[in-house]
Design a protein around this motif. Structure first.
Motif, PDB file in Angstrom:
ATOM      1  N   GLU A  66       1.460   2.906   0.541  1.00  0.00           N
ATOM      2  CA  GLU A  66       2.660   3.209  -0.235  1.00  0.00           C
ATOM      3  C   GLU A  66       2.498   4.447  -1.108  1.00  0.00           C
ATOM      4  OE1 GLU A  66       3.926  -0.465  -2.053  1.00  0.00           O
ATOM      5  OE2 GLU A  66       4.146  -1.405  -0.093  1.00  0.00           O
ATOM      6  N   ASN A  67       3.648   5.004  -1.523  1.00  0.00           N
ATOM      7  CA  ASN A  67       3.696   6.266  -2.266  1.00  0.00           C
ATOM      8  C   ASN A  67       2.935   6.247  -3.585  1.00  0.00           C
ATOM      9  OD1 ASN A  67       5.280   7.754  -0.442  1.00  0.00           O
ATOM     10  ND2 ASN A  67       7.116   6.721  -1.174  1.00  0.00           N
ATOM     11  N   ASP A  68       2.795   5.079  -4.204  1.00  0.00           N
ATOM     12  CA  ASP A  68       2.179   5.018  -5.529  1.00  0.00           C
ATOM     13  C   ASP A  68       0.686   4.692  -5.490  1.00  0.00           C
ATOM     14  OD1 ASP A  68       2.435   2.389  -4.713  1.00  0.00           O
ATOM     15  OD2 ASP A  68       3.103   1.658  -6.666  1.00  0.00           O
ATOM     16  N   GLU A  69       0.052   4.842  -4.318  1.00  0.00           N
ATOM     17  CA  GLU A  69      -1.367   4.501  -4.212  1.00  0.00           C
ATOM     18  C   GLU A  69      -2.081   5.451  -3.257  1.00  0.00           C
ATOM     19  OE1 GLU A  69      -1.425   0.400  -2.837  1.00  0.00           O
ATOM     20  OE2 GLU A  69      -0.286   0.928  -1.047  1.00  0.00           O
ATOM     21  N   THR A  70      -3.393   5.555  -3.431  1.00  0.00           N
ATOM     22  CA  THR A  70      -4.206   6.322  -2.493  1.00  0.00           C
ATOM     23  C   THR A  70      -4.446   5.450  -1.261  1.00  0.00           C
ATOM     24  OG1 THR A  70      -6.308   5.494  -3.349  1.00  0.00           O
ATOM     25  CG2 THR A  70      -5.406   7.481  -4.414  1.00  0.00           C
ATOM     26  N   LYS A  71      -4.956   6.057  -0.194  1.00  0.00           N
ATOM     27  CA  LYS A  71      -5.244   5.257   1.000  1.00  0.00           C
ATOM     28  C   LYS A  71      -6.343   4.236   0.709  1.00  0.00           C
ATOM     29  CE  LYS A  71      -7.979   8.881   3.332  1.00  0.00           C
ATOM     30  NZ  LYS A  71      -7.791  10.031   2.461  1.00  0.00           N
ATOM     31  N   GLU A  72      -7.285   4.583  -0.172  1.00  0.00           N
ATOM     32  CA  GLU A  72      -8.338   3.645  -0.560  1.00  0.00           C
ATOM     33  C   GLU A  72      -7.753   2.453  -1.323  1.00  0.00           C
ATOM     34  OE1 GLU A  72     -10.217   7.673  -0.054  1.00  0.00           O
ATOM     35  OE2 GLU A  72      -8.426   6.938  -1.087  1.00  0.00           O
ATOM     36  N   GLN A  73      -6.841   2.725  -2.253  1.00  0.00           N
ATOM     37  CA  GLN A  73      -6.204   1.645  -3.009  1.00  0.00           C
ATOM     38  C   GLN A  73      -5.402   0.735  -2.083  1.00  0.00           C
ATOM     39  OE1 GLN A  73      -4.095   4.216  -5.751  1.00  0.00           O
ATOM     40  NE2 GLN A  73      -5.495   3.734  -7.445  1.00  0.00           N
ATOM     41  N   ALA A  74      -4.718   1.339  -1.097  1.00  0.00           N
ATOM     42  CA  ALA A  74      -3.934   0.542  -0.141  1.00  0.00           C
ATOM     43  C   ALA A  74      -4.855  -0.360   0.681  1.00  0.00           C
ATOM     44  CB  ALA A  74      -3.126   1.463   0.783  1.00  0.00           C
ATOM     45  N   ALA A  75      -5.989   0.169   1.128  1.00  0.00           N
ATOM     46  CA  ALA A  75      -6.938  -0.628   1.920  1.00  0.00           C
ATOM     47  C   ALA A  75      -7.490  -1.788   1.085  1.00  0.00           C
ATOM     48  CB  ALA A  75      -8.075   0.258   2.437  1.00  0.00           C
TER      49      ALA A  75
END
Length: 189
Positions: A66-75
């Motif tokens: 999602e737009n409000d997170e990094t790819k690491e945070q999303a994972a």
């Protein structure tokens, strides 16, 4: 105790060049049985998979970035929501493309997806997590995971991403442990 809730909806979903962007991970740990105590080889590593809600086979946790997170945070969020695990991201394994039959929309009419996948060293398994009523988790050896993996792109992430990275990591760790100056580091306090 705070109650965890899974994110829902697509209003913050990221897209790039007609692809829905997703993030996920291959959660892993080392077996702690007597026979492999201290052994961190490919034989002692286990990966965590979850059941699919749309058919047979097992999956690694992944979902919309999602737009409000990094790819690491999303994972990390997906690992928590879907598999009930937390840990430390150890390596970016690469981007893997696939087509989703269930996630076709106006921004990705053909269901094209690009998944950013990570190796996640599990430090905590939660007793309760957002999707526990829909998901069962299972620790498997790498060969077992390859056999039960539902999607070919996830199998590719396991074989070409995780397994190659882990073997290289083990080789590097073993070389460091064998180096002459490692004894000096161990004795200095």
């Amino acid at each position: 105790m705070t109650h965890l809730v899974a994110r829902t909806g697509r209003h913050q979903q990221r897209y790039e060049e007609g692809c829905r962007l997703v993030a996920g991970c291959i959660p892993y740990r080392y077996r702690t049985s007597n026979e492999t105590s201290g052994d961190k080889s490919n034989d002692s590593v286990e990966v965590l998979m979850i059941n699919s809600q749309s058919g047979p086979g097992l999956l690694f946790p992944k979902g919309g970035w999602e737009n409000d997170e990094t790819k690491e945070q999303a994972a990390l969020r997906e690992a928590l929501e879907e598999a009930g695990v937390q840990g430390e991201i150890m390596e970016f394994l690469g981007f893997y493309e696939f087509k989703s039959k269930t996630h076709q929309d106006e921004l990705s009419p053909e269901g094209l997806c690009r998944a950013a996948m990570f190796a996640l060293l599990v430090t905590e398994e939660l007793v309760s997590w957002p999707e526990q009523s829909m998901r069962q988790r299972r620790w498997l050896t790498i060969p077992e995971a390859e056999e039960h993996c539902r999607h070919s792109w996830m199998k590719k992430a396991l074989q070409e991403g995780f397994s190659k990275w882990h073997a290289s990591k083990m080789q590097h760790d073993n070389a460091e442990n064998q180096s002459p100056d490692s004894a000096d580091r161990d004795t200095s306090s």
